[in-house]
Design an enzyme around this catalytic site. Structure first.
Site, PDB file in Angstrom:
ATOM      1  N   ASP A 193       1.790   7.636  -9.336  1.00 55.62           N
ATOM      2  CA  ASP A 193       2.355   6.330  -8.984  1.00 55.62           C
ATOM      3  C   ASP A 193       1.871   5.296  -9.988  1.00 55.62           C
ATOM      4  O   ASP A 193       0.800   4.717  -9.850  1.00 55.62           O
ATOM      5  CB  ASP A 193       1.958   5.919  -7.572  1.00 55.62           C
ATOM      6  CG  ASP A 193       2.693   4.665  -7.102  1.00 55.62           C
ATOM      7  OD1 ASP A 193       3.246   3.945  -7.964  1.00 55.62           O
ATOM      8  OD2 ASP A 193       2.710   4.412  -5.888  1.00 55.62           O
ATOM      9  N   HIS A 198      -0.412  -2.063  -9.136  1.00 58.91           N
ATOM     10  CA  HIS A 198      -1.741  -1.559  -8.813  1.00 58.91           C
ATOM     11  C   HIS A 198      -2.682  -1.510 -10.018  1.00 58.91           C
ATOM     12  O   HIS A 198      -3.812  -1.038  -9.878  1.00 58.91           O
ATOM     13  CB  HIS A 198      -1.615  -0.165  -8.193  1.00 58.91           C
ATOM     14  CG  HIS A 198      -0.633  -0.108  -7.067  1.00 58.91           C
ATOM     15  ND1 HIS A 198      -0.843  -0.769  -5.881  1.00 58.91           N
ATOM     16  CD2 HIS A 198       0.581   0.490  -6.965  1.00 58.91           C
ATOM     17  CE1 HIS A 198       0.201  -0.561  -5.078  1.00 58.91           C
ATOM     18  NE2 HIS A 198       1.076   0.195  -5.714  1.00 58.91           N
TER      19      HIS A 198
END
Length: 292
Positions: A193, A198
């Site tokens: 991911d 993030h």
């Protein structure tokens, strides 16, 4: 409009073939905090997550991420009937149910469809459902996930259901915590991911966050691992399913407190931030662990 329910609902998102190895399992477990406590490098129980060999087991939550485990690009949002961008999308909920303990290596295919779209007025919720099968056609696991899409909705569609999981009115059977490391999101993103939300401070700012946030699926895996360790003796094969709703964000460096209750043949739980200015802020809600 960016979301056309008449096109999207029921649409086939595609079938993807993928493979995994014990090395992928080990990396995933490290990404969700396995082996991080003092003494875990010597503990037979902890080494079931972090040492390859006959004793290695697989957390069922690995099945959620393994189809895209080797992806290095940000997750695509090219869903039929949907024009979206990463900055307006957050993970809403996730569940997995497994037919048997996941093997430490293998090959499978995942077939996914858009099952529902809910109209929340100022937002939309897109549900996807996928079934993973072995090369022989045996069903291995089923996943369901939702995306909360900010700024969409308002077409007069179904608002969807809202099923809350009631927690018992007594002391929890497990009350534990996990300290999220400053580099946790940077490690977990190696599990497929690469959403810049993030890792990239500038991108996180465009999405309204002061710093990059932890992946929701990392919190999901952390909570499952903590419940497995504290209430199931660390036996991942005892888990038949796991579901939860993402109720808030986690910033690297914070502590996640997990409380779990044995409840009529299942485990229900909650997760929240412990300590600091955001003490008590929810992380994962409506958590249910079903037993094999």
């Amino acid at each position: 409009m960016p979301i056309d329910p008449s096109v999207a609902i029921g649409a086939d998102v595609g079938t993807r073939e993928f493979s995994w190895s014990a090395s992928d399992v080990l990396l995933y477990h490290l990404g969700v905090g396995a082996g991080s406590r003092p003494g875990d490098n010597l503990s037979p129980d902890a080494l079931r997550y972090t040492l390859d060999g006959p004793g290695l087991q697989v957390l069922p939550s690995f099945g959620v991420v393994v189809p895209t485990f080797h992806d290095t690009d940000p997750p695509p949002l090219d869903l039929p009937g949907c024009e979206l961008n990463l900055a307006q999308v957050v993970h809403g909920a996730q569940s997995i149910s497994v037919s048997a303990p996941l093997p430490t290596s293998g090959t499978a295919t995942l077939s996914t469809r858009i099952s529902e779209i809910w109209d929340k007025g100022k937002a939309a919720v897109i549900w996807q459902e996928g079934v993973a099968r072995s090369p022989s056609g045996e069903e291995l696991w089923t996943v369901r996930s939702s995306m909360f899409v900010k700024g969409e909705g308002g077409w007069g569609g179904d608002r969807g259901s809202s099923e809350k999981v009631e927690l018992p009115d007594r002391a929890p059977d497990a009350d534990t915590s996990y300290d999220v490391t400053p580099q946790q999101a940077l490690l977990y993103r190696l599990c497929g991911d690469r959403n810049p939300l993030h890792a990239d401070p500038a991108f996180a700012a465009t999405a309204g966050f002061p710093v990059p946030i932890l992946h929701g699926l990392c919190s999901y895996g952390i909570v499952l691992r903590e419940l497995t360790d504290t209430l199931l003796g660390g036996d991942a094969s005892a888990v038949a399913g796991f579901s939860g709703r993402f109720a808030g964000v986690v910033f690297p460096g914070e502590t996640i407190r997990v409380q779990g209750w044995r409840d009529d043949g299942r485990i229900v739980a909650s997760a929240a931030i412990a300590g600091g200015d955001r003490d008590g802020s929810p992380v994962l809600a409506d958590v249910v662990l079903t037993l094999a």
